[in-house]
Design a protein around this motif. Structure first.
Motif, PDB file in Angstrom:
ATOM      1  N   GLY A   4       0.832  -1.182   0.000  1.00  0.00           N
ATOM      2  CA  GLY A   4       0.000   0.000   0.000  1.00  0.00           C
ATOM      3  C   GLY A   4       0.871   1.237   0.000  1.00  0.00           C
ATOM      4  N   GLU A   5       0.367   2.298  -0.557  1.00  0.00           N
ATOM      5  CA  GLU A   5       1.098   3.567  -0.575  1.00  0.00           C
ATOM      6  C   GLU A   5       0.356   4.548   0.319  1.00  0.00           C
ATOM      7  OE1 GLU A   5       4.112   2.285  -3.102  1.00  0.00           O
ATOM      8  OE2 GLU A   5       3.937   4.191  -2.046  1.00  0.00           O
ATOM      9  N   GLU A   6       1.001   4.948   1.395  1.00  0.00           N
ATOM     10  CA  GLU A   6       0.365   5.856   2.340  1.00  0.00           C
ATOM     11  C   GLU A   6       0.648   7.309   1.954  1.00  0.00           C
ATOM     12  OE1 GLU A   6       2.659   3.561   3.357  1.00  0.00           O
ATOM     13  OE2 GLU A   6       1.526   2.027   4.416  1.00  0.00           O
ATOM     14  N   ASP A   7      -0.311   8.130   2.270  1.00  0.00           N
ATOM     15  CA  ASP A   7      -0.198   9.560   1.963  1.00  0.00           C
ATOM     16  C   ASP A   7      -0.961  10.340   3.032  1.00  0.00           C
ATOM     17  OD1 ASP A   7      -1.890  11.891   0.179  1.00  0.00           O
ATOM     18  OD2 ASP A   7       0.303  11.851   0.030  1.00  0.00           O
ATOM     19  N   PRO A   8      -0.414  11.426   3.605  1.00  0.00           N
ATOM     20  CA  PRO A   8       0.913  11.965   3.302  1.00  0.00           C
ATOM     21  C   PRO A   8       2.013  11.138   3.966  1.00  0.00           C
ATOM     22  CG  PRO A   8      -0.062  13.187   5.095  1.00  0.00           C
ATOM     23  CD  PRO A   8      -1.098  12.186   4.657  1.00  0.00           C
ATOM     24  N   GLN A   9       3.238  11.431   3.653  1.00  0.00           N
ATOM     25  CA  GLN A   9       4.342  10.722   4.303  1.00  0.00           C
ATOM     26  C   GLN A   9       4.549  11.224   5.723  1.00  0.00           C
ATOM     27  OE1 GLN A   9       7.983  10.424   2.130  1.00  0.00           O
ATOM     28  NE2 GLN A   9       7.023   9.426   0.377  1.00  0.00           N
ATOM     29  N   ALA A  10       4.195  12.481   5.955  1.00  0.00           N
ATOM     30  CA  ALA A  10       4.333  13.041   7.302  1.00  0.00           C
ATOM     31  C   ALA A  10       3.173  13.975   7.565  1.00  0.00           C
ATOM     32  CB  ALA A  10       5.672  13.781   7.442  1.00  0.00           C
ATOM     33  N   LEU A  11       2.729  13.989   8.804  1.00  0.00           N
ATOM     34  CA  LEU A  11       1.570  14.797   9.195  1.00  0.00           C
ATOM     35  C   LEU A  11       1.803  15.278  10.622  1.00  0.00           C
ATOM     36  CD1 LEU A  11      -1.359  15.676   8.537  1.00  0.00           C
ATOM     37  CD2 LEU A  11      -2.107  13.451   9.374  1.00  0.00           C
ATOM     38  N   SER A  12       1.631  16.576  10.812  1.00  0.00           N
ATOM     39  CA  SER A  12       1.828  17.155  12.134  1.00  0.00           C
ATOM     40  C   SER A  12       0.575  17.935  12.518  1.00  0.00           C
ATOM     41  CB  SER A  12       3.047  18.077  12.124  1.00  0.00           C
ATOM     42  OG  SER A  12       3.309  18.572  13.404  1.00  0.00           O
ATOM     43  N   ILE A  13      -0.021  17.591  13.661  1.00  0.00           N
ATOM     44  CA  ILE A  13      -1.256  18.244  14.089  1.00  0.00           C
ATOM     45  C   ILE A  13      -1.183  18.565  15.569  1.00  0.00           C
ATOM     46  CG2 ILE A  13      -2.698  17.143  12.319  1.00  0.00           C
ATOM     47  CD1 ILE A  13      -3.609  15.164  14.472  1.00  0.00           C
ATOM     48  N   GLN A  14      -2.128  19.416  16.012  1.00  0.00           N
ATOM     49  CA  GLN A  14      -2.232  19.742  17.434  1.00  0.00           C
ATOM     50  C   GLN A  14      -3.096  18.685  18.127  1.00  0.00           C
ATOM     51  OE1 GLN A  14       0.285  22.600  17.467  1.00  0.00           O
ATOM     52  NE2 GLN A  14      -1.038  22.670  19.269  1.00  0.00           N
ATOM     53  N   GLU A  15      -2.797  18.459  19.374  1.00  0.00           N
ATOM     54  CA  GLU A  15      -3.609  17.546  20.171  1.00  0.00           C
ATOM     55  C   GLU A  15      -5.073  18.006  20.131  1.00  0.00           C
ATOM     56  OE1 GLU A  15      -2.276  17.249  24.248  1.00  0.00           O
ATOM     57  OE2 GLU A  15      -2.436  15.068  24.118  1.00  0.00           O
ATOM     58  N   GLY A  16      -5.967  17.041  19.977  1.00  0.00           N
ATOM     59  CA  GLY A  16      -7.387  17.358  19.905  1.00  0.00           C
ATOM     60  C   GLY A  16      -7.910  17.435  18.477  1.00  0.00           C
ATOM     61  N   GLU A  17      -7.023  17.674  17.536  1.00  0.00           N
ATOM     62  CA  GLU A  17      -7.444  17.712  16.127  1.00  0.00           C
ATOM     63  C   GLU A  17      -7.614  16.296  15.592  1.00  0.00           C
ATOM     64  OE1 GLU A  17      -5.409  21.911  14.637  1.00  0.00           O
ATOM     65  OE2 GLU A  17      -4.392  20.025  14.214  1.00  0.00           O
ATOM     66  N   ASN A  18      -8.262  16.226  14.447  1.00  0.00           N
ATOM     67  CA  ASN A  18      -8.405  14.935  13.765  1.00  0.00           C
ATOM     68  C   ASN A  18      -7.258  14.745  12.781  1.00  0.00           C
ATOM     69  OD1 ASN A  18     -10.825  14.703  15.128  1.00  0.00           O
ATOM     70  ND2 ASN A  18     -12.084  15.231  13.351  1.00  0.00           N
ATOM     71  N   ALA A  19      -6.869  13.500  12.602  1.00  0.00           N
ATOM     72  CA  ALA A  19      -5.799  13.162  11.646  1.00  0.00           C
ATOM     73  C   ALA A  19      -6.358  12.204  10.621  1.00  0.00           C
ATOM     74  CB  ALA A  19      -4.620  12.522  12.363  1.00  0.00           C
ATOM     75  N   MET A  21      -5.262   9.942   7.226  1.00  0.00           N
ATOM     76  CA  MET A  21      -4.218   9.452   6.334  1.00  0.00           C
ATOM     77  C   MET A  21      -4.840   8.499   5.328  1.00  0.00           C
ATOM     78  SD  MET A  21      -2.213   7.704   9.461  1.00  0.00           S
ATOM     79  CE  MET A  21      -2.809   8.913  10.616  1.00  0.00           C
ATOM     80  N   ASN A  22      -4.242   8.466   4.159  1.00  0.00           N
ATOM     81  CA  ASN A  22      -4.823   7.736   3.052  1.00  0.00           C
ATOM     82  C   ASN A  22      -3.907   6.622   2.571  1.00  0.00           C
ATOM     83  OD1 ASN A  22      -7.141   9.628   2.686  1.00  0.00           O
ATOM     84  ND2 ASN A  22      -5.469  11.048   2.301  1.00  0.00           N
ATOM     85  N   CYS A  23      -4.525   5.675   1.909  1.00  0.00           N
ATOM     86  CA  CYS A  23      -3.790   4.524   1.393  1.00  0.00           C
ATOM     87  C   CYS A  23      -4.336   4.196   0.014  1.00  0.00           C
ATOM     88  CB  CYS A  23      -3.989   3.336   2.337  1.00  0.00           C
ATOM     89  SG  CYS A  23      -3.423   1.739   1.698  1.00  0.00           S
ATOM     90  N   SER A  24      -3.453   3.981  -0.927  1.00  0.00           N
ATOM     91  CA  SER A  24      -3.884   3.529  -2.253  1.00  0.00           C
ATOM     92  C   SER A  24      -3.197   2.212  -2.569  1.00  0.00           C
ATOM     93  CB  SER A  24      -3.561   4.584  -3.316  1.00  0.00           C
ATOM     94  OG  SER A  24      -2.169   4.824  -3.358  1.00  0.00           O
ATOM     95  N   TYR A  25      -3.859   1.404  -3.367  1.00  0.00           N
ATOM     96  CA  TYR A  25      -3.297   0.121  -3.749  1.00  0.00           C
ATOM     97  C   TYR A  25      -3.665  -0.160  -5.197  1.00  0.00           C
ATOM     98  CZ  TYR A  25      -8.077  -1.315  -2.574  1.00  0.00           C
ATOM     99  OH  TYR A  25      -9.445  -1.419  -2.518  1.00  0.00           O
ATOM    100  N   LYS A  26      -3.123  -1.227  -5.750  1.00  0.00           N
ATOM    101  CA  LYS A  26      -3.212  -1.378  -7.206  1.00  0.00           C
ATOM    102  C   LYS A  26      -4.194  -2.442  -7.692  1.00  0.00           C
ATOM    103  CE  LYS A  26       1.242   0.479  -8.635  1.00  0.00           C
ATOM    104  NZ  LYS A  26       1.640   1.115  -7.384  1.00  0.00           N
ATOM    105  N   THR A 106       2.783   6.617   7.042  1.00  0.00           N
ATOM    106  CA  THR A 106       2.556   8.027   7.373  1.00  0.00           C
ATOM    107  C   THR A 106       3.083   8.244   8.774  1.00  0.00           C
ATOM    108  OG1 THR A 106       0.616   8.342   5.972  1.00  0.00           O
ATOM    109  CG2 THR A 106       0.839   9.785   7.881  1.00  0.00           C
ATOM    110  N   SER A 107       4.004   9.185   8.910  1.00  0.00           N
ATOM    111  CA  SER A 107       4.549   9.529  10.219  1.00  0.00           C
ATOM    112  C   SER A 107       3.698  10.646  10.816  1.00  0.00           C
ATOM    113  CB  SER A 107       6.004   9.968  10.080  1.00  0.00           C
ATOM    114  OG  SER A 107       6.515  10.371  11.329  1.00  0.00           O
ATOM    115  N   LEU A 108       2.970  10.320  11.873  1.00  0.00           N
ATOM    116  CA  LEU A 108       2.070  11.283  12.516  1.00  0.00           C
ATOM    117  C   LEU A 108       2.717  11.833  13.780  1.00  0.00           C
ATOM    118  CD1 LEU A 108      -0.733  12.653  12.880  1.00  0.00           C
ATOM    119  CD2 LEU A 108      -1.418  10.605  14.164  1.00  0.00           C
TER     120      LEU A 108
END
Lengths: 112, 112
Positions: A4-19, A21-26, A106-108
């Motif tokens: 699977g290909e995850e996107d984004p590769q990195a994600l930075s958010i504040q505590e309490g927010e929603n995160a 992340m996506n995955c695509s496959y073939k 995805t590095s969160l």
């Protein structure tokens, strides 16, 4: 199995927010699984969604699957600092005991 | 909740020495796996094991590697003559075939 290909590769958010992340496959799948890895630690199975399911919930996690678009998303609601980790999707073509081919993930980062 | 147990958590060995990494899978699981993760890189599949034999192995899993389930509970990975590039985290996993993998916490192997 396929990767699977995850996107984004990195994600930075504040505590309490929603995160999200996506995955695509073939190619067509039997099921898709999401895993989490805290830095330097083992992998934890989060959730499995089968090809005939469109949405699944587990606590603060919500996973969707769109087989027509060959994509999945993982939503973590009301994020906490402890959610900081790498997240991986694993599409399984045939069975749940195929090998897993892990992508880069995805590095969160959840900032307190 | 059932766990996959790996020992030791950290192993330091001299180059050229043999090492055995040990795993106790979940008792009613039938499928067993080894993965490794070199620092900063992706988790890589090494080998899968079912019905007392290897079902699939990667290119990494060459003649220096072997797996065994000696007594019906333990699942071991042996590296015959370790090289510096074998330094990595090694993860054992098991699966019951329906609900995804359960991974152990890993063994950090350092070859000096």
């Amino acid at each position: 199995s396929q990767q699977g290909e995850e996107d984004p590769q990195a994600l930075s958010i504040q505590e309490g927010e929603n995160a999200t992340m996506n995955c695509s496959y073939k190619t067509s799948i039997n099921n898709l699984q999401w895993y989490r890895q805290n830095s330097g630690r083992g992998l934890v199975h989060l959730i499995l969604i089968r090809s005939n399911e469109r949405e699944k919930h587990s606590g603060r996690l919500r996973v969707t699957l769109d087989t027509s678009k060959k994509s999945s998303s993982l939503l973590i609601t009301a994020s906490r600092a402890a959610d900081t980790a790498s997240y991986f999707c694993a599409p399984f073509m045939k069975t749940s005991y195929d090998k897993v081919i892990f992508g880069p993930g995805t590095s969160l980062s959840v900032i307190p | 909740e059932p766990e996959v147990t790996q020992t030791p958590s950290h192993q330091v060995t001299q180059m050229g020495q043999e090492v055995i990494l040990r795993c106790v899978p979940i008792s009613n699981h039938l499928y067993f796996y080894w993965y490794r993760q070199i620092l900063g890189q992706k988790v890589e599949f090494l080998v899968s094991f079912y019905n007392n034999e290897i079902s699939e192995k990667s290119e990494i899993f060459d003649d220096q590697f072997s797996v065994e389930r000696p007594d019906g509970s333990n699942f071991t990975l042996k590296i015959r003559s370790t090289k510096l590039e074998d330094s990595a985290m090694y993860f054992c996993a098991s699966s019951g075939g329906r609900d995804g993998y359960t991974f152990g916490s890993g063994t950090r192997l350092t070859v000096v």
